[in-house]
Motif scaffolding. Structure first.
Motif, mmCIF file in Angstrom:
data_model
loop_
_atom_site.group_PDB
_atom_site.id
_atom_site.type_symbol
_atom_site.label_atom_id
_atom_site.label_comp_id
_atom_site.label_asym_id
_atom_site.label_seq_id
_atom_site.Cartn_x
_atom_site.Cartn_y
_atom_site.Cartn_z
ATOM 1 N N GLN A 67 -45.219 6.857 -25.737
ATOM 2 C CA GLN A 67 -44.421 5.741 -26.236
ATOM 3 C C GLN A 67 -43.438 5.231 -25.178
ATOM 4 O O GLN A 67 -43.180 4.027 -25.099
ATOM 5 C CB GLN A 67 -43.676 6.156 -27.505
ATOM 6 N N GLU B 134 -52.114 1.990 -38.652
ATOM 7 C CA GLU B 134 -50.647 2.039 -38.586
ATOM 8 C C GLU B 134 -50.164 2.666 -37.287
ATOM 9 O O GLU B 134 -49.099 2.304 -36.771
ATOM 10 C CB GLU B 134 -50.076 2.798 -39.788
ATOM 11 N N LYS C 215 -50.571 -0.217 -34.762
ATOM 12 C CA LYS C 215 -49.527 -1.223 -34.932
ATOM 13 C C LYS C 215 -48.229 -0.778 -34.272
ATOM 14 O O LYS C 215 -47.478 -1.599 -33.729
ATOM 15 C CB LYS C 215 -49.285 -1.482 -36.417
ATOM 16 N N LEU C 216 -47.960 0.521 -34.326
ATOM 17 C CA LEU C 216 -46.751 1.051 -33.690
ATOM 18 C C LEU C 216 -46.748 0.751 -32.197
ATOM 19 O O LEU C 216 -45.714 0.396 -31.624
ATOM 20 C CB LEU C 216 -46.643 2.554 -33.928
ATOM 21 N N ALA D 287 -48.161 -1.766 -30.754
ATOM 22 C CA ALA D 287 -47.883 -3.201 -30.601
ATOM 23 C C ALA D 287 -46.387 -3.481 -30.727
ATOM 24 O O ALA D 287 -45.854 -4.369 -30.054
ATOM 25 C CB ALA D 287 -48.673 -3.994 -31.636
ATOM 26 N N GLN D 288 -45.719 -2.739 -31.590
ATOM 27 C CA GLN D 288 -44.278 -2.920 -31.757
ATOM 28 C C GLN D 288 -43.508 -2.464 -30.518
ATOM 29 O O GLN D 288 -42.422 -2.978 -30.238
ATOM 30 C CB GLN D 288 -43.806 -2.146 -32.989
ATOM 31 N N LEU D 289 -44.074 -1.523 -29.778
ATOM 32 C CA LEU D 289 -43.398 -0.996 -28.590
ATOM 33 C C LEU D 289 -43.564 -1.901 -27.374
ATOM 34 O O LEU D 289 -42.748 -1.850 -26.446
ATOM 35 C CB LEU D 289 -43.937 0.403 -28.254
ATOM 36 N N PRO E 20 -43.575 -5.531 -25.719
ATOM 37 C CA PRO E 20 -43.136 -6.918 -25.945
ATOM 38 C C PRO E 20 -44.280 -7.920 -25.793
ATOM 39 O O PRO E 20 -45.075 -7.834 -24.850
ATOM 40 C CB PRO E 20 -42.077 -7.132 -24.854
ATOM 41 N N SER F 262 -47.105 -8.297 -27.170
ATOM 42 C CA SER F 262 -48.496 -7.862 -27.264
ATOM 43 C C SER F 262 -49.174 -8.542 -28.454
ATOM 44 O O SER F 262 -48.518 -9.007 -29.385
ATOM 45 C CB SER F 262 -48.572 -6.350 -27.412
ATOM 46 N N TYR G 204 -51.851 -7.988 -31.569
ATOM 47 C CA TYR G 204 -52.499 -6.963 -32.388
ATOM 48 C C TYR G 204 -53.569 -7.618 -33.257
ATOM 49 O O TYR G 204 -53.316 -8.636 -33.911
ATOM 50 C CB TYR G 204 -51.480 -6.239 -33.273
#
Length: 236
Positions: free
Chosen positions: A170, A194, A197-198, A200-202, A204, A206, A208
């Motif tokens: 991460q 899920e 998706k995490l 993608a949240q990390l 900037p 990106s 998904y």
């Protein structure tokens, strides 16, 4: 293959997989992009796999796509040489470490393969990877069997060892600034959406994508969906 002035695309296979898994993508993309598929014939850790691949690719920069275990290797390549990676695609993968339960399952597979060979675990693994609608896809199963045979018992054991030992990535993903695609099968059991998706949240900015009716083996179960996604990603 021709590259037409564009940076090459390095495609990293998953666990027990070879270049055969990328057949549809290579066929569709190689007219405009040089496709390179490394293998994991050296090393027993993600760091060693990444180091050997980076040393063997004689290119200063390239686009990088990794499927499943190939995604773990891609993240390790980012850790070692971020300046060489111009684009990143993570397919059916995740950034966290194995749970204790998953490590126990891997160890059970290791023990079974040491005792009886890959045939002892292949049916269980392949069922877990495929969407229920593909459980009777004998062409897909035959290709998986061929790739497993090519990988062999020793390759399987080295890869399982690397999977057990891998680090959480991460912190690496939080540093990514290149165009990034993350694409998941809606019914991926080994690496649930899920978890993807995490990632993608990390990262900037990106992108998904969730693919319905698809299990873990996205490049083979939904090949044309991935071709289109990779084509658009390469065009950014």
């Amino acid at each position: 293959m021709h590259n037409n002035g564009k940076e090459p695309l390095v495609l990293l296979p998953g666990h027990l997989c070879t270049a055969l898994m990328w057949e549809a993508q290579i066929s569709a993309l190689s007219d405009t992009t040089q496709c390179i598929v490394p293998c994991y014939n050296k090393g027993r850790s993600m760091a060693e796999f990444a180091r050997h691949i980076l040393n063997e690719i004689p290119l200063p920069r390239f686009s990088l796509a990794g499927f499943s275990m190939g995604g773990f290797v891609a993240m390790e390549m980012l850790r070692q040489a971020p300046e060489r990676i111009s684009r990143l695609a993570l397919i059916g993968t995740r950034s966290d470490r194995d749970t204790a339960e998953r490590i126990q399952q891997r160890q059970r597979h290791i023990d079974a393969v040491k005792a009886r060979g890959l045939a002892a675990v292949f049916p269980e693994i392949s069922r877990n990877w495929m969407h229920r609608s593909h459980q009777q896809n004998y062409t897909l199963i035959a290709t998986l069997q061929q790739m497993a045979t090519m990988t062999g018992d020793d390759g399987f054991l080295r890869q399982e060892s690397a999977l057990i030992q891998r680090h959480d990535a991460q912190n690496v993903l939080a540093t990514v600034r290149c165009p990034t695609l993350i694409i998941a099968g809606e019914d991926d059991l080994p690496n649930p959406p899920e978890k993807q998706k995490l990632m993608a949240q990390l990262i900037p900015h990106s992108q998904y994508i969730n693919v319905p009716g698809c299990g873990h083996l996205l490049p083979m179960e939904s090949p044309q969906v991935l071709v289109l996604a990779l084509h658009n990603w390469l065009s950014t």
